[in-house]
Design an enzyme around this catalytic site. Structure first.
Site, mmCIF file in Angstrom:
data_model
loop_
_atom_site.group_PDB
_atom_site.id
_atom_site.type_symbol
_atom_site.label_atom_id
_atom_site.label_comp_id
_atom_site.label_asym_id
_atom_site.label_seq_id
_atom_site.Cartn_x
_atom_site.Cartn_y
_atom_site.Cartn_z
ATOM 1 N N ASP A 47 -14.281 -7.844 18.117
ATOM 2 C CA ASP A 47 -14.320 -9.166 17.486
ATOM 3 C C ASP A 47 -13.931 -9.129 16.017
ATOM 4 O O ASP A 47 -13.526 -10.148 15.457
ATOM 5 C CB ASP A 47 -15.729 -9.767 17.607
ATOM 6 C CG ASP A 47 -16.736 -9.032 16.740
ATOM 7 O OD1 ASP A 47 -17.007 -7.846 17.029
ATOM 8 O OD2 ASP A 47 -17.257 -9.631 15.785
ATOM 9 N N ALA A 73 -27.887 -7.290 0.855
ATOM 10 C CA ALA A 73 -29.023 -7.768 1.653
ATOM 11 C C ALA A 73 -28.652 -7.865 3.125
ATOM 12 O O ALA A 73 -29.430 -7.464 4.007
ATOM 13 C CB ALA A 73 -29.481 -9.132 1.128
ATOM 14 N N VAL A 115 -30.389 -5.580 6.243
ATOM 15 C CA VAL A 115 -31.083 -6.069 7.441
ATOM 16 C C VAL A 115 -30.389 -5.551 8.709
ATOM 17 O O VAL A 115 -31.022 -5.453 9.766
ATOM 18 C CB VAL A 115 -31.157 -7.616 7.461
ATOM 19 C CG1 VAL A 115 -31.901 -8.124 6.244
ATOM 20 C CG2 VAL A 115 -29.785 -8.253 7.546
ATOM 21 N N HIS A 116 -29.113 -5.184 8.581
ATOM 22 C CA HIS A 116 -28.399 -4.606 9.730
ATOM 23 C C HIS A 116 -28.690 -3.111 9.849
ATOM 24 O O HIS A 116 -29.131 -2.632 10.904
ATOM 25 C CB HIS A 116 -26.896 -4.841 9.579
ATOM 26 C CG HIS A 116 -26.066 -4.205 10.641
ATOM 27 N ND1 HIS A 116 -26.197 -4.538 11.974
ATOM 28 C CD2 HIS A 116 -25.119 -3.243 10.592
ATOM 29 C CE1 HIS A 116 -25.346 -3.815 12.688
ATOM 30 N NE2 HIS A 116 -24.687 -3.017 11.871
ATOM 31 N N ASP A 171 -15.979 -2.826 22.000
ATOM 32 C CA ASP A 171 -17.047 -2.923 21.018
ATOM 33 C C ASP A 171 -18.240 -3.564 21.727
ATOM 34 O O ASP A 171 -18.103 -4.077 22.847
ATOM 35 C CB ASP A 171 -16.574 -3.778 19.834
ATOM 36 C CG ASP A 171 -17.615 -3.871 18.741
ATOM 37 O OD1 ASP A 171 -18.358 -2.894 18.540
ATOM 38 O OD2 ASP A 171 -17.701 -4.941 18.096
ATOM 39 N N ASP A 201 -21.238 -5.664 19.889
ATOM 40 C CA ASP A 201 -21.674 -6.948 19.338
ATOM 41 C C ASP A 201 -20.543 -7.977 19.345
ATOM 42 O O ASP A 201 -19.448 -7.725 18.846
ATOM 43 C CB ASP A 201 -22.172 -6.756 17.895
ATOM 44 C CG ASP A 201 -23.449 -5.946 17.844
ATOM 45 O OD1 ASP A 201 -24.443 -6.361 18.450
ATOM 46 O OD2 ASP A 201 -23.429 -4.867 17.209
#
Length: 555
Positions: free
Chosen positions: A401, A259, A263-264, A118, A120
């Site tokens: 993660d 929200a 934003v992602h 992955d 992030d």
């Protein structure tokens, strides 16, 4: 109790024998029926009534209870003398490796031919500033788009409040930490920013254990947004409580989650990070060493991320720019690069792969039936991925993660799984510290002595000696618990442990979905690629935990 019975029965028997001795009778009842008495014996032997026998047994128990309480008191006083300094034996205990690889299921690295990652919080290391950015962007979205009160703009992200793996109760509005067995941590249940007492938890839930019906209302905050998300949820709940406004706890979660997702998915977070990489991203030359080591050993590498390519490309360039040559590209390290994969749907959907044109920022319409070097692919699914690559499950290991989005799917598909938990390093360092181990050993002594005290006869519970000792032991245990908790996080304690040193619900998920876990992928540099990673022979639930024995204060 068994010990008590062994002590009482001979005492009881001796009383019976004594009762008959002055009549000149031989030992009776114990030898199989009573024997004939001598000529001076009464024709009707004196038999103890049941009430008398119970009274004698009660007196025996009381005597033993007083003796045991006195013994526990002596041991406690002796232990307190040794609490004045850290025992040398504790200082000599082995330390766990903060950069170690910890094993839940045996893995032979020599059989692993394919390494998947992955992006992030796995390949990319972020500073603590990222959570503040996410919090600020989501807070403004709540006010501007969902019309939350303008006073919410005054909220500030508190990095000392949340930890990973908390649960939010959508029906009651509580943010809580659970233990390995699904019970609420007594000092880890908050309504807004106020910690609930044991009495309030009992009144609200009836019991500490979360039942199946109640569990349906819980959502686990597990991904790299979880810190800002948990903090924002708690701040909003607290704001409504302080303002005496009626609200539905379910709406709070749904709005905050929407929200955060906005934003992602909108790219606000991505653009914010790339606008100031040094503020949010951590450079990492060890990562390049690890990836090149794998390539030199003939391993296949692939990148599978939900993030868009431009964001991954910008981040990788920044992190590796001091290590890569001017003409080199990080993409050359990977055999396959897949972006916007939409995990966890990737593992169970039938979505086709699309080839992404980096220059034109468009997706091709031609069918993808092979992964070509240097090309970038979007979307796709596990079924098509395996058909194209022909990679078999047990020879693939995937690093991620997020236990649910990243690892649950691969685990069910037969891949080996490696969880990257950045908090692991700092938590092991705390557990290695002599001051923490000192408190842990003290806590175990209090637990042991309390257990023995509770096992004494019930009649002793009214004695002042019992009450005084119980109070002192409980107070000492509570102080020790608070000290251990405060070494990790003042609100919720450790990520992997409860305040009593037992495993948390987060540890349960690690144990369930991660074959191995470590703090960073590059920790594999400290192990040969042919290593056999074995579950420790003295396995606890989590192999990185070292239990400190109370016996250290008895030597």
């Amino acid at each position: 109790m068994a010990t008590l019975r062994r002590l009482i029965i001979p005492f009881r028997s001796s009383l019976l024998r004594t009762s008959y001795s002055h009549y000149g009778c031989k030992e009776g009842f114990l030898g199989g029926g009573y024997h004939r008495c001598s000529s001076i014996a009464s024709s009707e032997p004196k038999v103890l009534k049941f009430e008398d026998e119970e009274k004698l047994l009660g007196n025996a128990k009381d005597s033993l209870s007083v003796e045991e309480i006195s013994k526990i008191r002596e041991e406690y006083n002796a232990a307190k003398e040794k609490f004045l300094k850290i025992p040398d034996a504790l200082k000599q205990m082995p330390k766990m490796n903060p950069k170690g690889i910890y094993v839940n299921k045996n893995v032979r690295l020599d059989s692993i031919q394919v390494y998947g990652f992955d992006y992030d919080y796995t390949l990319a290391h972020y500073s603590s500033n990222l959570q503040c950015l996410i919090y600020e962007l989501a807070k403004h979205h709540l006010v501007n788009e969902f019309k939350y009160p303008d006073t919410c703009l005054e909220f500030k992200y508190d990095p000392t409040f949340p930890i990973r793996g908390l649960y939010y109760d959508k029906s009651k509005g509580c943010l809580m930490k659970l233990d390995f067995f699904g019970s609420i941590e007594l000092d880890g249940c908050y309504y807004g920013r106020r910690k609930l007492s044991r009495e309030e938890i009992d009144e609200m839930y009836g019991t500490r254990h979360i039942g199946r019906d109640q569990a349906r209302e819980l959502v686990c905050l597990m991904d790299f947004f979880c810190f800002s998300e948990a903090c924002l949820i708690a701040d909003i709940v607290q704001h409504f409580v302080d303002a005496k406004l009626e609200f539905d706890a379910r709406y709070v979660y749904e709005d905050v989650n929407r929200a955060i997702q906005f934003v992602h998915n909108s790219g606000l977070v991505h653009r914010g990070i790339l606008a100031d990489p040094p503020r949010y991203l951590v450079k990492n030359d060890q990562l390049l060493r690890f990836l090149r080591m794998l390539k030199d050993k003939g391993k296949k590498l692939f990148l599978l991320t939900n993030s868009p390519f431009y964001f991954v490309d910008g981040g990788m360039r920044f992190m590796l720019q001091d290590s890569l040559g001017q003409q080199d590209s990080w993409k050359e390290l990977f055999d396959v690069v897949i972006a916007k994969a939409n995990k966890p749907e990737f593992y169970k959907s039938d979505h086709p792969f699309r080839c992404y044109d980096v220059e034109k920022d468009t997706l091709a319409f031609t069918k993808v039936d092979a992964f070509l070097p240097g090309k970038i692919y979007y979307h796709g699914c596990l079924k098509a991925f395996l058909q194209i690559t022909k990679w078999k499950g047990p020879e693939v290991i995937y690093f991620g993660d997020h236990l649910f989005s990243d690892l649950r799917g691969p685990s069910k598909a037969g891949w080996r799984t490696a969880a990257i938990i950045h908090e692991l390093k700092s938590e092991i360092m705390i557990q290695n510290d002599n001051s923490y181990r000192f408190e842990q050993a003290k806590f175990h002594i209090m637990q042991e002595l309390l257990g023995r005290l509770h096992a004494t006869a019930t009649s002793s519970m009214t004695s002042e000696a019992y009450k005084s000792l119980l109070r002192e032991l409980n107070d000492e245990r509570q102080k020790t618990r608070y000290k251990m908790k405060g070494m990790f996080n003042k609100s919720f304690g450790a990520t992997f442990l409860t305040d009593t040193g037992q495993e948390s619900a987060f540890a349960y998920h690690i144990h369930q979905y991660a074959d191995i876990y470590t703090s960073k992928p590059e920790n594999f540099l400290y192990y040969p690629p042919e290593a056999w990673l074995h579950v420790p022979y003295d396995i606890k639930i989590m192999p990185h935990h070292l239990k400190v024995s109370s016996n250290l204060f008895r030597t």
